[in-house]
Design a protein around this motif. Structure first.
Motif, mmCIF file in Angstrom:
data_model
loop_
_atom_site.group_PDB
_atom_site.id
_atom_site.type_symbol
_atom_site.label_atom_id
_atom_site.label_comp_id
_atom_site.label_asym_id
_atom_site.label_seq_id
_atom_site.Cartn_x
_atom_site.Cartn_y
_atom_site.Cartn_z
ATOM 1 N N ASP A 143 0.843 -1.201 0.000
ATOM 2 C CA ASP A 143 0.000 0.000 0.000
ATOM 3 C C ASP A 143 0.879 1.252 0.000
ATOM 4 O O ASP A 143 0.645 2.193 -0.749
ATOM 5 N N TRP A 144 1.881 1.250 0.865
ATOM 6 C CA TRP A 144 2.750 2.409 1.054
ATOM 7 C C TRP A 144 3.645 2.651 -0.164
ATOM 8 O O TRP A 144 3.854 3.803 -0.565
ATOM 9 N N GLU A 145 4.136 1.595 -0.734
ATOM 10 C CA GLU A 145 5.131 1.744 -1.800
ATOM 11 C C GLU A 145 4.535 1.789 -3.206
ATOM 12 O O GLU A 145 5.191 2.278 -4.138
ATOM 13 N N LYS A 146 3.297 1.299 -3.379
ATOM 14 C CA LYS A 146 2.761 1.157 -4.734
ATOM 15 C C LYS A 146 1.523 2.006 -5.022
ATOM 16 O O LYS A 146 0.993 1.962 -6.137
ATOM 17 N N SER A 147 1.044 2.750 -4.044
ATOM 18 C CA SER A 147 -0.114 3.610 -4.298
ATOM 19 C C SER A 147 0.293 4.796 -5.157
ATOM 20 O O SER A 147 1.283 5.470 -4.880
ATOM 21 N N ALA A 148 -0.482 5.050 -6.208
ATOM 22 C CA ALA A 148 -0.207 6.160 -7.122
ATOM 23 C C ALA A 148 -0.453 7.504 -6.412
ATOM 24 O O ALA A 148 -1.186 7.561 -5.421
ATOM 25 N N PRO A 149 0.181 8.556 -6.932
ATOM 26 C CA PRO A 149 1.050 8.621 -8.117
ATOM 27 C C PRO A 149 2.462 8.137 -7.807
ATOM 28 O O PRO A 149 2.959 8.321 -6.688
ATOM 29 N N PHE A 203 -2.120 10.336 -3.213
ATOM 30 C CA PHE A 203 -1.447 9.161 -2.661
ATOM 31 C C PHE A 203 -2.220 8.621 -1.459
ATOM 32 O O PHE A 203 -2.496 7.411 -1.363
ATOM 33 N N ALA A 204 -2.590 9.499 -0.533
ATOM 34 C CA ALA A 204 -3.287 9.070 0.678
ATOM 35 C C ALA A 204 -4.634 8.444 0.338
ATOM 36 O O ALA A 204 -5.020 7.407 0.907
ATOM 37 N N HIS A 205 -5.353 9.046 -0.582
ATOM 38 C CA HIS A 205 -6.674 8.543 -0.968
ATOM 39 C C HIS A 205 -6.556 7.170 -1.622
ATOM 40 O O HIS A 205 -7.341 6.258 -1.317
ATOM 41 N N ASN A 206 -5.570 7.005 -2.493
ATOM 42 C CA ASN A 206 -5.387 5.704 -3.152
ATOM 43 C C ASN A 206 -4.963 4.630 -2.162
ATOM 44 O O ASN A 206 -5.363 3.468 -2.273
ATOM 45 N N MET A 207 -4.146 5.015 -1.186
ATOM 46 C CA MET A 207 -3.733 4.050 -0.162
ATOM 47 C C MET A 207 -4.940 3.619 0.675
ATOM 48 O O MET A 207 -5.088 2.437 1.003
ATOM 49 N N ALA A 208 -5.798 4.571 1.013
ATOM 50 C CA ALA A 208 -6.999 4.239 1.782
ATOM 51 C C ALA A 208 -7.937 3.353 0.978
ATOM 52 O O ALA A 208 -8.555 2.425 1.518
ATOM 53 N N LYS A 209 -8.080 3.622 -0.326
ATOM 54 C CA LYS A 209 -8.958 2.805 -1.182
ATOM 55 C C LYS A 209 -8.479 1.365 -1.240
ATOM 56 O O LYS A 209 -9.293 0.431 -1.244
ATOM 57 N N ARG A 210 -7.164 1.173 -1.260
ATOM 58 C CA ARG A 210 -6.635 -0.208 -1.266
ATOM 59 C C ARG A 210 -7.072 -0.942 -0.009
ATOM 60 O O ARG A 210 -7.413 -2.129 -0.033
ATOM 61 N N GLY A 211 -7.039 -0.240 1.123
ATOM 62 C CA GLY A 211 -7.480 -0.855 2.373
ATOM 63 C C GLY A 211 -8.964 -1.171 2.374
ATOM 64 O O GLY A 211 -9.383 -2.225 2.839
ATOM 65 N N LEU A 212 -9.771 -0.262 1.815
ATOM 66 C CA LEU A 212 -11.212 -0.500 1.743
ATOM 67 C C LEU A 212 -11.522 -1.676 0.825
ATOM 68 O O LEU A 212 -12.450 -2.454 1.090
ATOM 69 N N ASP A 213 -10.762 -1.818 -0.243
ATOM 70 C CA ASP A 213 -10.999 -2.935 -1.168
ATOM 71 C C ASP A 213 -10.748 -4.285 -0.508
ATOM 72 O O ASP A 213 -11.330 -5.301 -0.898
#
Length: 278
Positions: A173-179, A266-276
């Protein structure tokens, strides 16, 4: 004057009246940075008959990801009015540095050698004093740029690490979340830059194998982000100094709003990964 919309909502900072700063509205931050997760209402959550708490003991709003993003927005709203003047100073002082260099380069251009003087090559005292004065201003400007940029990086790093902890983000999540910038996430670059700011003096001196292993991950991130191959053990000279000003340039293109946009994306995409995964 700022090149982008100011978090002070058009009001210039006034050190004598700091309490009157006008912050961006919560909804304005959510809309500006496209935080879709927060566009839904966030209610309290019951767990085992009681109010659910976050990992840090706060009463949770909706779910860990929602709550952590809400805290990030609130942190940014309150801290951006302080961060933007520091950010703007980094770039204005870099421009000022160019002007100081130009003035220093011309200090002696009108000097004429006096063949009758005891020392033909001796410069006049006034020019020598001016040269040293400009040198001092240049060094002070360089220090200020590093301090201001370092402060901004450390604050953003703290905000992002708090979110990472709250949502139990994985390493991926930390290393691969865009951008991603040259394959590196915003969080990874900011964290590596924060480590550089705190330990650049250690990176510059001979290190034990244990120290090199501890520092190498951050050095590799910076090396990748700047596309500069490190030498053996990752001890590339560039990263033995404060790189925070360069990191701000890399993440913002000189715009405070762009810096905020990349941080929130970045923060939003990281959070979305967790929600998924939930």
């Amino acid at each position: 004057s700022p090149r982008i919309p100011s978090p002070l909502a058009g009001k210039s900072p006034n050190r004598k009246d700091g309490a009157s700063m006008q912050l961006l509205a919560y909804g304005e931050v959510v809309d500006r940075f496209g935080l879709d997760i927060l566009k839904e209402s966030g209610d309290f959550v019951l767990k085992d008959g009681d109010l659910a708490l976050t990992k840090t003991g706060d009463i949770m709003l909706k779910n860990p990801q929602y709550h952590a993003l809400w805290k990030l927005v609130e942190g940014w709203r309150h801290q951006a009015p302080t961060l933007q003047p520091l950010f703007d100073s980094v770039f204005s002082l870099k421009e000022q540095r160019k002007q100081l260099d130009e003035r220093r380069n011309h200090v002696f251009e009108n000097h004429r050698f006096d063949i009758n003087a005891p020392n033909t090559f001796l410069m006049d005292e006034r020019s020598i004093d001016k040269y040293h004065e400009l040198n001092d201003q240049i060094f002070a400007s360089e220090e200020a740029v590093e301090i201001y940029a370092g402060a901004v990086v450390l604050v953003i790093n703290g905000l992002l690490l708090a979110l990472k902890y709250e949502i139990d983000a994985t390493r991926d999540d930390w290393e691969k979340s865009a951008p991603l910038i040259q394959g590196c996430s915003v969080g990874s670059i900011v964290a590596a830059s924060a480590n550089n700011f705190r330990h650049s003096d250690e990176w510059a001196r001979p290190r034990s194998v244990k120290e090199r292993k501890r520092q190498l991950p951050s050095i590799r991130v910076l090396s990748s982000a700047f596309q500069e191959a490190p030498t053996e053990h990752g001890a590339y000279p560039r990263f033995s100094r404060n790189v925070c000003p360069d990191v701000l340039e890399l993440l913002s293109d000189g715009s405070f709003d762009e810096l905020g946009s990349r941080m929130f994306t970045f923060a939003h995409n990281m959070a979305k990964r967790g929600l998924d995964r939930a």
